[in-house]
Design an enzyme around this catalytic site. Structure first.
Site, PDB file in Angstrom:
ATOM      1  N   CYS A  39       2.397   8.893   1.825  1.00 40.19           N
ATOM      2  CA  CYS A  39       3.674   7.449   2.670  1.00 40.19           C
ATOM      3  C   CYS A  39       4.069   5.929   2.171  1.00 40.19           C
ATOM      4  O   CYS A  39       3.219   5.644   1.299  1.00 40.19           O
ATOM      5  CB  CYS A  39       2.269   7.431   3.717  1.00 40.19           C
ATOM      6  N   CYS A  72      -0.994   0.987   8.617  1.00 37.10           N
ATOM      7  CA  CYS A  72      -0.573   0.540   7.142  1.00 37.10           C
ATOM      8  C   CYS A  72      -1.126  -0.623   7.823  1.00 37.10           C
ATOM      9  O   CYS A  72      -1.310  -1.478   9.045  1.00 37.10           O
ATOM     10  CB  CYS A  72       0.795   0.489   7.816  1.00 37.10           C
ATOM     11  N   CYS A  98       5.633  -6.932   7.039  1.00 38.58           N
ATOM     12  CA  CYS A  98       7.007  -6.735   8.461  1.00 38.58           C
ATOM     13  C   CYS A  98       6.915  -7.889   9.084  1.00 38.58           C
ATOM     14  O   CYS A  98       5.812  -8.338   9.318  1.00 38.58           O
ATOM     15  CB  CYS A  98       6.016  -5.399   9.146  1.00 38.58           C
ATOM     16  N   LEU A 152       8.886   4.941  19.209  1.00 39.07           N
ATOM     17  CA  LEU A 152       8.647   4.331  20.727  1.00 39.07           C
ATOM     18  C   LEU A 152       7.982   3.726  21.656  1.00 39.07           C
ATOM     19  O   LEU A 152       8.090   2.958  22.107  1.00 39.07           O
ATOM     20  CB  LEU A 152       9.780   5.587  21.498  1.00 39.07           C
ATOM     21  N   HIS A 153       7.141   4.672  21.424  1.00 37.95           N
ATOM     22  CA  HIS A 153       5.046   3.583  21.857  1.00 37.95           C
ATOM     23  C   HIS A 153       5.755   3.466  23.560  1.00 37.95           C
ATOM     24  O   HIS A 153       4.691   3.169  23.834  1.00 37.95           O
ATOM     25  CB  HIS A 153       4.729   2.603  21.214  1.00 37.95           C
ATOM     26  N   SER A 158      11.470   5.943   9.199  1.00 39.40           N
ATOM     27  CA  SER A 158      10.563   5.366  10.340  1.00 39.40           C
ATOM     28  C   SER A 158      11.636   3.785  10.271  1.00 39.40           C
ATOM     29  O   SER A 158      12.112   3.333  10.189  1.00 39.40           O
ATOM     30  CB  SER A 158       9.024   5.092  10.721  1.00 39.40           C
ATOM     31  N   CYS A 162      -0.007  -3.319  15.626  1.00 39.62           N
ATOM     32  CA  CYS A 162      -0.112  -3.108  13.999  1.00 39.62           C
ATOM     33  C   CYS A 162      -0.507  -4.607  12.608  1.00 39.62           C
ATOM     34  O   CYS A 162      -0.897  -5.402  13.010  1.00 39.62           O
ATOM     35  CB  CYS A 162       1.083  -2.698  13.784  1.00 39.62           C
ATOM     36  N   ASN A 204      -5.043   4.084  15.387  1.00 37.10           N
ATOM     37  CA  ASN A 204      -6.144   3.281  15.086  1.00 37.10           C
ATOM     38  C   ASN A 204      -6.686   2.272  14.820  1.00 37.10           C
ATOM     39  O   ASN A 204      -5.789   1.811  14.255  1.00 37.10           O
ATOM     40  CB  ASN A 204      -5.310   3.827  13.181  1.00 37.10           C
ATOM     41  N   CYS A 256       5.009  -5.758  15.977  1.00 39.33           N
ATOM     42  CA  CYS A 256       4.144  -5.717  17.049  1.00 39.33           C
ATOM     43  C   CYS A 256       2.240  -6.055  17.158  1.00 39.33           C
ATOM     44  O   CYS A 256       1.910  -6.064  16.350  1.00 39.33           O
ATOM     45  CB  CYS A 256       3.789  -3.828  16.732  1.00 39.33           C
ATOM     46  N   GLU A 261       1.110  -0.616   0.274  1.00 41.58           N
ATOM     47  CA  GLU A 261      -0.125  -0.256  -0.327  1.00 41.58           C
ATOM     48  C   GLU A 261       0.939   1.057   0.222  1.00 41.58           C
ATOM     49  O   GLU A 261       2.038   1.020   0.319  1.00 41.58           O
ATOM     50  CB  GLU A 261      -0.488  -0.122   1.592  1.00 41.58           C
TER      51      GLU A 261
HETATM   52  S1  SF4 Z   1       4.231  -1.417  13.607  1.00 43.17           S
HETATM   53 FE1  SF4 Z   1       5.730  -0.971  12.146  1.00 43.17          FE
HETATM   54  S2  SF4 Z   1       7.598  -2.037  12.544  1.00 43.17           S
HETATM   55 FE2  SF4 Z   1       5.593  -2.764  14.009  1.00 43.17          FE
HETATM   56  S3  SF4 Z   1       5.201  -4.125  12.999  1.00 43.17           S
HETATM   57 FE3  SF4 Z   1       4.030  -2.666  12.101  1.00 43.17          FE
HETATM   58  S4  SF4 Z   1       4.740  -2.424   9.862  1.00 43.17           S
HETATM   59 FE4  SF4 Z   1       6.101  -3.661  11.346  1.00 43.17          FE
END
Ligand code: SF4
Length: 367
Positions: free
Chosen positions: A121, A359, A128, A241-242, A217, A135, A316, A132, A108
């Site tokens: 973006c 994403c 990935c 960082l989160h 990033s 996500c 989100n 995380c 995307e």
């Molecule tokens: S937040 Fe970013 S680094 Fe973490 S799983 Fe999603 S795409 Fe990957």
């Protein structure tokens, strides 16, 4: 139902993306052209068509003999990706594109037009591997790295649609590029750095965009952050960082079990020093998980007096996830704590939520 122009075949698993002009340095392009029996200066002509004129249809290359055009185009500009669909919102000024790559892989990109600028973006990997838990992309795992040309072409396509007036507001130029789509850019280091070079090399070798308009990033791959600092580029680094403490960050960003908060921040300060750019600290505010006032205070203490800017991102939520955005009062208090310590902070505009803007959500829906 195939979309016109869509690549409908799927290459065998593990097949490499076709080699493309944008994968090659100017010297490699001249060698590739010479290997076809063409004069080496044709490499510069094809580069000018692709990078400066955004034209990959050989029918328009009137400065190149007709007999050479198709040969050069099929060798240097193979089809890399096709549009599966565009989804728009914000009066069509935010447009997300789902791409199908040569092997059927989906990625995307998002184009966002604001009154004073245009940002894209883009994705650097299909899926990935960073896992995380909040996500959508992380849930599907890593499919593969994108090639340099697959990264660059997302931008070329976006620049074309801006030039051709497809985005409301008249013809426009692209100002900012953020590597914040699918993937961890620094886990695909060579291809991403190659893409930055192609995006920023002067025309006709590249697209001639400013390094200062590019943000890369990372979740904190420390050795790659140091390597990026050694590249002597002016791109901005955004560190996701989160959480300011290892205990929570170990769960939100699993790579933290390898490189701890203190090491990651040290690498960020080294990057800031070398590049002369403020590091952006990305912090997704997640209700009752990482949005407590004491965590904001801890974060501020770790960041203050450094070259830094904090971007708070209201989460989100992904479909079916237990994670959700913070309450407005908690968000306000988080901002207040950072400001109390003099740490610059903004709450990010959450464009694209109604089109599965985070994403990986559009690709997840397609799968
Ligand atoms: S937040 Fe970013 S680094 Fe973490 S799983 Fe999603 S795409 Fe990957």
């Amino acid at each position: 139902m195939p979309v016109p122009g869509e690549l409908t075949f799927a290459a065998p698993r593990g097949a490499k993306p076709p080699r493309h002009l944008a994968d090659l340095t100017p010297g490699e392009r001249r060698e590739a052209v010479a290997a076809l029996g063409e004069k080496p200066f044709r490499a510069g002509q094809v580069s000018r068509h692709y990078f400066a004129r955004l034209a990959d249809d050989p029918a328009h290359w009137t400065d190149i003999p007709a007999a050479s055009r198709d040969r050069l185009a099929s060798d240097l500009l193979p089809d890399l990706m096709s549009v599966v669909r565009h989804v728009s919102c914000d009066g069509d000024t935010t447009r997300k594109t789902l791409w199908r790559l040569f092997d059927g892989t989906l990625v995307e990109s998002v184009l966002m037009r604001y009154p004073d600028r245009v940002t894209m973006c883009i994705s650097s990997q299909a899926g990935c591997g960073m896992n995380c838990p909040f996500c959508a992309t992380g849930q599907a795992g890593l499919t593969r790295n994108l090639s340099t040309a697959e990264i660059v072409h997302q931008i070329v396509a976006g620049m074309r649609s801006l030039r051709d007036g497809e985005i409301p507001g008249g013809a426009a130029r692209l100002n900012n590029i953020v590597f914040m789509g699918m993937g961890e850019p620094l886990a695909n280091y060579k291809k991403v750095v190659g893409a930055i070079r192609r995006l920023t090399d002067p025309e006709p070798d590249g697209l001639g965009l400013s390094q200062r308009g590019i943000t890369v990033s990372t979740v904190g791959l420390v050795p790659a952050m140091h390597r990026l600092a050694d590249e002597d580029m002016k791109v901005r680094l955004a560190l996701s960082l989160h959480a300011p403490d290892d205990e929570l960050r170990d769960t939100l960003v699993p790579v933290n079990t390898r490189w701890k908060v203190s090491e990651v921040l040290d690498a960020a300060w080294n990057y800031a020093e070398r590049s002369g750019r403020r590091v952006s600290i990305e912090y997704a505010l997640i209700k009752d998980i990482n949005d407590q006032a004491w965590r904001a205070d801890l974060l501020a203490r770790k960041l203050k007096n450094h070259r830094v800017h904090v971007n708070l991102i209201p989460l989100n939520p992904t479909p079916g996830s237990k994670w959700t955005a913070s309450r407005p009062e908690d968000e306000r208090e988080f901002v207040r704590q950072l400001e109390k310590h003099g740490v610059p902070v903004t709450v990010r505009d959450t464009r694209g939520q109604e089109i599965d803007g985070a994403c990986g959500q559009l690709a997840a829906a397609e799968r």
